[in-house]
Scaffold this motif. Structure first.
Motif, PDB file in Angstrom:
ATOM      1  N   ILE A   1       0.524  -1.294   0.101  1.00 14.33           N
ATOM      2  CA  ILE A   1       0.239   0.131   0.086  1.00 14.33           C
ATOM      3  C   ILE A   1       0.828   1.174   0.081  1.00 14.33           C
ATOM      4  O   ILE A   1       0.797   1.779  -0.726  1.00 14.33           O
ATOM      5  N   PRO A   2       1.971   1.177   1.181  1.00 16.78           N
ATOM      6  CA  PRO A   2       1.991   3.258   1.114  1.00 16.78           C
ATOM      7  C   PRO A   2       3.798   2.382  -0.261  1.00 16.78           C
ATOM      8  O   PRO A   2       3.791   3.671  -1.181  1.00 16.78           O
TER       9      PRO A   2
ATOM     10  N   GLU B   1       1.099   3.922  -3.295  1.00 17.44           N
ATOM     11  CA  GLU B   1       0.417   5.478  -3.033  1.00 17.44           C
ATOM     12  C   GLU B   1       1.343   6.743  -3.164  1.00 17.44           C
ATOM     13  O   GLU B   1       1.111   7.022  -4.158  1.00 17.44           O
TER      14      GLU B   1
ATOM     15  N   ARG C   1      -6.485  -3.251   6.414  1.00 17.42           N
ATOM     16  CA  ARG C   1      -5.416  -1.934   6.026  1.00 17.42           C
ATOM     17  C   ARG C   1      -5.873  -1.555   4.239  1.00 17.42           C
ATOM     18  O   ARG C   1      -5.052  -0.245   4.680  1.00 17.42           O
ATOM     19  N   ILE C   2      -6.014  -2.783   3.987  1.00 13.67           N
ATOM     20  CA  ILE C   2      -6.248  -2.026   2.358  1.00 13.67           C
ATOM     21  C   ILE C   2      -7.063  -1.494   2.175  1.00 13.67           C
ATOM     22  O   ILE C   2      -7.144  -0.259   1.631  1.00 13.67           O
TER      23      ILE C   2
ATOM     24  N   GLU D   1      -8.822   0.794   4.026  1.00 16.95           N
ATOM     25  CA  GLU D   1      -8.372   2.176   4.907  1.00 16.95           C
ATOM     26  C   GLU D   1      -7.208   3.350   3.872  1.00 16.95           C
ATOM     27  O   GLU D   1      -7.121   4.201   4.415  1.00 16.95           O
ATOM     28  N   SER D   2      -6.868   2.373   2.851  1.00 15.93           N
ATOM     29  CA  SER D   2      -6.476   3.113   2.123  1.00 15.93           C
ATOM     30  C   SER D   2      -7.133   4.373   1.297  1.00 15.93           C
ATOM     31  O   SER D   2      -7.562   3.997   0.589  1.00 15.93           O
ATOM     32  N   THR D   3      -6.460   4.556   0.247  1.00 17.34           N
ATOM     33  CA  THR D   3      -6.215   5.278  -0.729  1.00 17.34           C
ATOM     34  C   THR D   3      -6.537   5.218  -2.474  1.00 17.34           C
ATOM     35  O   THR D   3      -7.129   5.412  -3.765  1.00 17.34           O
TER      36      THR D   3
END
Length: 206
Positions: free
Chosen positions: A89-90, A93, A140-141, A143-145
C-alpha cells in the motif's frame, strides 16, 4: 495496461500471468526467486519480497495496477498477508499506482450465511490464523487511498475452466464450495478493465 503480479510463481499467480498476457497486458511477475519462473514472451520478471518494503517499492513504480496472488505454502500465514499490505500500500500510494486486486478467500467472512457447517468448523479452527491474517490485510487495504477489490474464491481446483461460476459480493453463492483457478484468473483479468467490483469483495463458486 501495465500490471504487476505478486505471488506470480504460485498456483493462482501463474494462471493470472497466463490470462493477463493473453489479454494483451504488459505483465511483470514479482517473485522472491526469479529462477522459479520459466522464460515467457512479453513477461518481465522482477525480484521482490512482500515482507521487504524496499524491494516492493522498487518494482511497483510505473505500473497501472497491482494484483496480489500471494499465499503461504501451508495453512499458516505467519503474518504474510498483513506484511504484504504494509509493504504494497505505501509503495502504491507513493508511486501513484491506483488499482489493487487481491485474492483472499471466502473464509474471510466469519458469518457468511452460505458456509456449510463443516467449513465453518474448519475456518474457526485449523484455518483461523490464516483467515485472520487475510482479514487484517483487507482491513489495512480498505483504509487506504487505492481502488481495491478483494477476490474471495471458494476452494481452488485445477478443473478446466467453466465460465459458469457464480459471483456474489461478500457472500458465498448458495451451495458453492469450489471454483477452477483458471476461472478466477480470468475474472481478475476482466476486472482490470471492467471495474465492476471496485471497493467490493466478489466471492466466486461454481
Amino acid at each position: 495496461m501495465k500490471v504487476i503480479i505478486f505471488g506470480a510463481a504460485g498456483r493462482a499467480g501463474r494462471a493470472i500471468v497466463t490470462e493477463a498476457l493473453a489479454a494483451g497486458h504488459d505483465v511483470t511477475a514479482a517473485v522472491r526467486d526469479p529462477a522459479k519462473l520459466p522464460p515467457v514472451d512479453r513477461l518481465t520478471v522482477a525480484r521482490a519480497d512482500v515482507r521487504d518494503p524496499d524491494s516492493v517499492r522498487a518494482v511497483v513504480a510505473g505500473h497501472d495496477a497491482v494484483i496480489s496472488a500471494i499465499g503461504p505454502a501451508g495453512r499458516h500465514a505467519n503474518g504474510l498477508y498483513s506484511d504484504a499490505a504494509r509493504a504494497v500500500i505505501p509503495a502504491m500510494e507513493s508511486a501513484g499506482v491506483p488499482r489493487l486486486i487481491a485474492i483472499t478467500s471466502s473464509g474471510v467472512r466469519r458469518d457468511d450465511p452460505n458456509h456449510a457447517l463443516w467449513y465453518r468448523c474448519l475456518a474457526r479452527t485449523l484455518m483461523n490464523e490464516l483467515y485472520g491474517d487475510m482479514r487484517l490485510m483487507e482491513s489495512r487495504i480498505s483504509e487506504s487511498t487505492v481502488d481495491w477489490t478483494f477476490v474471495r474464491p471458494t476452494r481452488l481446483t485445477d478443473d478446466p475452466p467453466t465460465a459458469t461460476y457464480r459471483v456474489q459480493d461478500g457472500e458465498t453463492p448458495s451451495g458453492g464450495w469450489k471454483v477452477p483457478v483458471t476461472d478466477v484468473a480470468r475474472f481478475i483479468v476482466e476486472e482490470l478493465d471492467g471495474h465492476r467490483w471496485s471497493h467490493a469483495a466478489p466471492t466466486l463458486a461454481q
